[in-house]
Design an enzyme around this catalytic site. Structure first.
Site, PDB file in Angstrom:
ATOM      1  N   SER A  93       0.912  -1.264  -0.069  1.00  0.00           N
ATOM      2  CA  SER A  93       0.024   0.055   0.020  1.00  0.00           C
ATOM      3  C   SER A  93       0.735   1.244  -0.196  1.00  0.00           C
ATOM      4  CB  SER A  93      -0.883   0.133   1.413  1.00  0.00           C
ATOM      5  OG  SER A  93      -0.147  -0.059   2.488  1.00  0.00           O
ATOM      6  N   HIS A 152      -3.456  -3.765  -5.317  1.00  0.00           N
ATOM      7  CA  HIS A 152      -3.536  -3.326  -3.784  1.00  0.00           C
ATOM      8  C   HIS A 152      -5.079  -3.539  -3.418  1.00  0.00           C
ATOM      9  CE1 HIS A 152      -3.993   0.076  -0.756  1.00  0.00           C
ATOM     10  NE2 HIS A 152      -3.768  -1.155  -0.095  1.00  0.00           N
ATOM     11  N   GLU A 196      -6.671  -1.541  -6.177  1.00  0.00           N
ATOM     12  CA  GLU A 196      -5.853  -0.420  -7.062  1.00  0.00           C
ATOM     13  C   GLU A 196      -4.658  -1.212  -7.731  1.00  0.00           C
ATOM     14  OE1 GLU A 196      -4.075   3.897  -5.539  1.00  0.00           O
ATOM     15  OE2 GLU A 196      -4.198   2.501  -4.395  1.00  0.00           O
ATOM     16  N   ASN A 207      -4.030   5.647  -0.324  1.00  0.00           N
ATOM     17  CA  ASN A 207      -3.483   6.089   0.794  1.00  0.00           C
ATOM     18  C   ASN A 207      -3.177   7.484   0.521  1.00  0.00           C
ATOM     19  OD1 ASN A 207      -3.673   3.959   2.463  1.00  0.00           O
ATOM     20  ND2 ASN A 207      -2.038   2.846   1.530  1.00  0.00           N
TER      21      ASN A 207
END
Length: 216
Positions: free
Chosen positions: A46, A74, A86, A124
């Site tokens: 991540s 991800h 992702e 993130n």
């Protein structure tokens, strides 16, 4: 690791308290030697650079046979529930690798979104500053934890507030990602909250340790 010699795709998700770039790179260096030459080498990271991980698969930077097959898939937590994945490309990742990873995720019933290899990627880059700011609001006394989580749950219709979410992600993981964002961008807006660091020092890591912003 020897069992990987017969697979078409690997998704690395090494469980460790803070993602360690050296460990990821060691694993992918081994996978490049063990896996078939067509295998997709995916990571669930991540925060760690996909370009850096891909570079670990070869000693010759002009040889893209292995680095071109490295990508990040991800998966959003909790994986059995959340649809989002992702798909993150490194500098070396080929278009064919991207297409295969997207097709793979769609066949799993997931909904892929693409992003480039930038600190924090998309999820993130947006999520962690949100959580970090909630922690700053708590440590500076702007609101209590229930009020902070309550206003976001009841005001934006998210299933859980930022502090509870941090507990489920892992306080140490949140700190590790904020450090990556801060160190790799040099932007002060990504400075980890003082309380976030203190929580990790205390061993209050969230749900997995039994204590975080809430008790479990």
């Amino acid at each position: 690791m020897d069992a990987m010699s017969e697979v078409d795709m690997v998704i690395e998700a090494v469980p460790n308290r803070q993602e360690i770039p050296e460990l990821k790179c060691k694993i992918f260096s081994q996978l490049a030697q063990i896996c078939p030459p067509h295998s997709i080498l995916a990571t669930n990271t991540s925060s760690i650079s996909i370009t850096r991980i891909a570079a670990a698969t070869t000693t010759d930077p002009t040889d893209l046979s292995a680095p071109s097959r490295v990508i990040s898939t991800h998966f959003m937590n909790p994986v059995p529930v959340q649809k989002g994945v992702e798909i993150i490309s490194g500098l070396q990742t080929s278009a064919a690798t991207v297409a295969t990873a997207i097709a793979f995720c769609k066949r799993m019933g997931k909904i892929p979104s693409q992003s480039s290899d930038s600190p924090g990627f998309l999820a993130n880059r947006i999520l962690m500053p949100y959580i970090n700011e909630a922690i700053i609001c708590l440590e500076t006394g702007i609101g209590g934890k229930e009020d902070i989580d309550g206003i976001m749950k009841n005001g934006t219709n998210v299933p859980m507030g930022p502090l509870q979410l941090a507990d489920f992600i892992g306080i140490d993981t949140c700190l590790a990602i904020m450090k990556v964002l801060y160190e790799e961008t040099g932007d002060s807006k990504y400075r980890p909250a003082v309380l976030l660091r203190k929580m990790v020092d205390a061993g209050w890591l969230g749900k997995k340790s039994g204590k975080g912003f809430y008790d479990y």
